[in-house]
Motif scaffolding. Structure first.
Motif, PDB file in Angstrom:
ATOM      1  N   THR A 143       0.653  -1.338  -0.102  1.00 48.53           N
ATOM      2  CA  THR A 143       0.070   0.210   0.148  1.00 48.53           C
ATOM      3  C   THR A 143       0.902   1.146  -0.063  1.00 48.53           C
ATOM      4  N   PRO A 144       0.480   2.327  -0.426  1.00 47.47           N
ATOM      5  CA  PRO A 144       1.188   3.643  -0.584  1.00 47.47           C
ATOM      6  C   PRO A 144       1.741   3.844   0.916  1.00 47.47           C
ATOM      7  N   GLU A 145       0.800   3.560   2.024  1.00 47.75           N
ATOM      8  CA  GLU A 145       1.220   4.040   3.163  1.00 47.75           C
ATOM      9  C   GLU A 145       2.658   3.203   3.787  1.00 47.75           C
ATOM     10  N   ALA A 146       2.395   1.845   3.471  1.00 44.21           N
ATOM     11  CA  ALA A 146       3.581   0.667   3.683  1.00 44.21           C
ATOM     12  C   ALA A 146       4.703   1.104   2.913  1.00 44.21           C
ATOM     13  N   GLN A 147       4.730   1.489   1.775  1.00 43.80           N
ATOM     14  CA  GLN A 147       5.719   1.696   1.052  1.00 43.80           C
ATOM     15  C   GLN A 147       6.612   2.954   1.284  1.00 43.80           C
ATOM     16  N   SER A 148       5.843   4.054   1.749  1.00 42.28           N
ATOM     17  CA  SER A 148       6.533   4.904   2.478  1.00 42.28           C
ATOM     18  C   SER A 148       7.135   4.824   3.646  1.00 42.28           C
ATOM     19  N   ALA A 149       6.642   3.972   4.450  1.00 43.03           N
ATOM     20  CA  ALA A 149       7.255   3.650   5.559  1.00 43.03           C
ATOM     21  C   ALA A 149       8.558   2.831   5.317  1.00 43.03           C
ATOM     22  N   VAL A 150       8.468   2.021   4.207  1.00 43.92           N
ATOM     23  CA  VAL A 150       9.735   1.251   3.842  1.00 43.92           C
ATOM     24  C   VAL A 150      10.707   2.156   3.273  1.00 43.92           C
ATOM     25  N   VAL A 269      13.859   4.698  15.823  1.00 48.23           N
ATOM     26  CA  VAL A 269      13.798   3.834  16.827  1.00 48.23           C
ATOM     27  C   VAL A 269      14.545   4.553  18.023  1.00 48.23           C
ATOM     28  N   PRO A 270      14.454   4.115  19.358  1.00 48.71           N
ATOM     29  CA  PRO A 270      15.214   4.701  20.476  1.00 48.71           C
ATOM     30  C   PRO A 270      16.654   4.620  20.079  1.00 48.71           C
ATOM     31  N   ALA A 271      17.512   5.224  20.606  1.00 46.64           N
ATOM     32  CA  ALA A 271      18.910   5.113  20.801  1.00 46.64           C
ATOM     33  C   ALA A 271      19.666   3.796  21.230  1.00 46.64           C
ATOM     34  N   GLN A 272      18.991   3.133  22.015  1.00 47.28           N
ATOM     35  CA  GLN A 272      19.467   1.784  22.315  1.00 47.28           C
ATOM     36  C   GLN A 272      19.301   0.696  21.500  1.00 47.28           C
ATOM     37  N   TYR A 273      18.406   1.043  20.305  1.00 49.06           N
ATOM     38  CA  TYR A 273      17.952   0.116  19.439  1.00 49.06           C
ATOM     39  C   TYR A 273      18.595   0.344  18.283  1.00 49.06           C
ATOM     40  N   ALA A 274      19.451   1.522  18.193  1.00 49.97           N
ATOM     41  CA  ALA A 274      19.916   1.915  16.853  1.00 49.97           C
ATOM     42  C   ALA A 274      20.613   0.987  16.029  1.00 49.97           C
ATOM     43  N   HIS A 275      20.347   0.223  15.178  1.00 52.98           N
ATOM     44  CA  HIS A 275      21.296  -0.551  14.531  1.00 52.98           C
ATOM     45  C   HIS A 275      20.421  -1.043  13.255  1.00 52.98           C
ATOM     46  N   VAL A 285       8.710  -6.624   8.284  1.00 52.22           N
ATOM     47  CA  VAL A 285       7.299  -6.751   8.769  1.00 52.22           C
ATOM     48  C   VAL A 285       6.669  -5.895   7.679  1.00 52.22           C
ATOM     49  N   LEU A 286       7.043  -4.928   7.190  1.00 51.12           N
ATOM     50  CA  LEU A 286       6.242  -4.162   6.291  1.00 51.12           C
ATOM     51  C   LEU A 286       6.025  -4.808   5.145  1.00 51.12           C
ATOM     52  N   ARG A 287       6.944  -5.426   4.569  1.00 51.15           N
ATOM     53  CA  ARG A 287       6.990  -5.879   3.185  1.00 51.15           C
ATOM     54  C   ARG A 287       6.267  -7.438   3.191  1.00 51.15           C
ATOM     55  N   GLU A 288       5.998  -7.853   4.241  1.00 47.73           N
ATOM     56  CA  GLU A 288       5.149  -9.096   4.820  1.00 47.73           C
ATOM     57  C   GLU A 288       3.665  -8.794   4.830  1.00 47.73           C
ATOM     58  N   GLY A 289       3.315  -7.596   4.929  1.00 50.34           N
ATOM     59  CA  GLY A 289       2.026  -7.090   5.033  1.00 50.34           C
ATOM     60  C   GLY A 289       1.337  -7.264   6.669  1.00 50.34           C
ATOM     61  N   ARG A 290       2.408  -7.266   7.571  1.00 54.51           N
ATOM     62  CA  ARG A 290       1.884  -7.489   9.013  1.00 54.51           C
ATOM     63  C   ARG A 290       1.820  -6.095   9.660  1.00 54.51           C
ATOM     64  N   VAL A 294       5.566   2.838  10.294  1.00 60.56           N
ATOM     65  CA  VAL A 294       6.697   2.504  11.047  1.00 60.56           C
ATOM     66  C   VAL A 294       6.364   2.035  12.379  1.00 60.56           C
ATOM     67  N   SER A 295       5.672   2.871  13.106  1.00 57.58           N
ATOM     68  CA  SER A 295       5.334   2.554  14.578  1.00 57.58           C
ATOM     69  C   SER A 295       4.568   1.046  14.540  1.00 57.58           C
ATOM     70  N   GLU A 296       3.847   0.779  13.708  1.00 59.06           N
ATOM     71  CA  GLU A 296       3.297  -0.597  13.891  1.00 59.06           C
ATOM     72  C   GLU A 296       4.442  -1.517  13.443  1.00 59.06           C
ATOM     73  N   ALA A 297       5.072  -1.474  12.634  1.00 60.32           N
ATOM     74  CA  ALA A 297       6.454  -2.333  12.191  1.00 60.32           C
ATOM     75  C   ALA A 297       7.134  -2.522  13.402  1.00 60.32           C
ATOM     76  N   TYR A 298       7.487  -1.409  14.313  1.00 63.36           N
ATOM     77  CA  TYR A 298       8.449  -1.213  15.468  1.00 63.36           C
ATOM     78  C   TYR A 298       7.802  -2.326  16.492  1.00 63.36           C
ATOM     79  N   GLU A 299       6.462  -2.096  16.861  1.00 63.22           N
ATOM     80  CA  GLU A 299       5.786  -2.873  17.817  1.00 63.22           C
ATOM     81  C   GLU A 299       5.860  -4.462  17.651  1.00 63.22           C
ATOM     82  N   THR A 300       5.598  -4.704  16.028  1.00 62.05           N
ATOM     83  CA  THR A 300       5.784  -5.984  15.689  1.00 62.05           C
ATOM     84  C   THR A 300       6.997  -6.859  15.693  1.00 62.05           C
TER      85      THR A 300
END
Length: 338
Positions: A143-150, A269-275, A285-290, A294-300
């Motif tokens: 979707t346009p939203e998911a592609q923008s997040a990617v 992402v928070p600095a402690q997870y910046a990798h 996660v986004l490419r799989e449609g889950r 960005v926020s949803e992908a982070y929690e998933t």
């Protein structure tokens, strides 16, 4: 050269060339990458063996996971080996205290000697199968939203890749702290006691040798062997193998990561997870449609990491990712604010 490394291939270097190449080689733990040869560590001596690149069929990492590897209990550590395979099928492996050193050595081999495979034959087959299975999971069109997040994540990922010195140090410090914090204090007391016994045995052997008594050499060798053995386990407290040092290393790595995130900007992402691998898992996660944002992908992505435990079978690719980034989340309790 006081102790010339032994040749484990079929092609030998002359003494002068060998001495210069070993001296100037890039060192990675007990091994080294020279211009003429690859140097491997022995049981007690670093870079005690060598082989020319023409004799190497393939070189790869072998890992033995410690108990509790993917859980929140015990040590999150692994025993890593560099394995060199020769044309006749025989292998020589070297143990590394730090797995990231193997990865960095293999990256150099892959870049400078592309004709040498850097995975085992079985790993190559599994990687191909895993890649095909992974591609099959992705949606053909987002979707346009998911592609923008990617796109946003890829831009941030590129920024982090340019700062690998900071992100790699962050991941290493987290893994080191998890490992050291997980060492049972009783192991350290036992290691110190055994170490002192080794010193006493070595001293006794030297004393007996000076007084020409029987079995002196045997006792001295036994004592020194015990000393080397205890030191090599990394259980014995040292200047760089204690909780205080590990905490200081983590605090420093985290501080540098926070500065990096502020300087680069738009790191989602928070600095402690910046990798980069954290963002790669979010992109997946986004490419799989889950997820669609960005926020949803982070929690998933966080939920996926939490679900991984010792009973879950993962691919080699995912294993490498998890070993690199899960200690960050375990150490921080998956919290966004520290």
């Amino acid at each position: 050269m006081l102790f010339a490394p032994g040749c484990i291939g079929t092609t030998k270097l002359d003494a002068e060339t060998l001495a210069a190449d070993r001296k100037n080689c890039r060192k990675f733990g007990p091994c080294g990458v020279g211009e003429k040869a690859l140097y491997l560590g022995g049981r007690y001596i670093d870079r005690g063996f060598y082989t020319t690149y023409g004799d190497v069929k393939r070189v790869f990492k072998r890992v033995a996971m410690s108990k509790g590897g993917f859980t929140g209990k015990g040590m999150f550590g692994a025993m890593a080996y560099l394995v060199v395979q020769f044309a006749d099928g025989h292998e020589k492996q070297s143990y590394f205290k730090f797995e990231d050193q193997v990865d960095r050595l293999l990256a150099v081999i892959e870049r400078e000697h592309p004709s040498i495979p850097t995975h085992s034959a079985e790993a190559e087959r599994k990687l191909r199968e895993a890649e095909e299975a992974e591609q099959a999971r992705y949606l053909k069109e987002l979707t346009p939203e998911a592609q923008s997040a990617v796109d946003e994540l890829r831009a941030a990922q590129e920024k982090l890749r340019r700062r690998r010195d900071v992100t790699d140090a962050l991941a290493f410090a987290a893994k080191q702290k998890r490992t050291i914090d997980g060492i049972n204090p009783s192991y350290r007391f036992a290691a110190v006691a055994i170490f002192l016994l080794g010193i006493a045995a070595a001293a006794l052997g030297v004393y007996m040798y000076l007084h020409k008594q029987n079995y002196a050499e045997l006792i001295a060798v036994f004592g020194f062997a015990v000393i080397f053995l205890v030191v090599s386990t990394r259980v014995l407290p040292t200047g760089r193998n204690n909780k205080r040092y590990a905490q200081e290393e983590w605090d420093g790595a985290l501080a540098r990561a926070r500065v990096m995130v502020e300087e680069e900007g738009n790191i989602p992402v928070p600095a402690q997870y910046a990798h980069p691998l954290v963002l790669e898992r979010m992109i997946r996660v986004l490419r799989e449609g889950r997820a669609q944002s960005v926020s949803e992908a982070y929690e998933t992505m966080k939920a996926d990491l939490k679900a991984l435990n010792s009973s879950v079978t993962v691919t080699q690719k995912e294993y490498d990712e998890v070993v690199a980034v899960k200690p960050l989340f375990l150490l921080c309790g998956y919290a966004d604010e520290l």
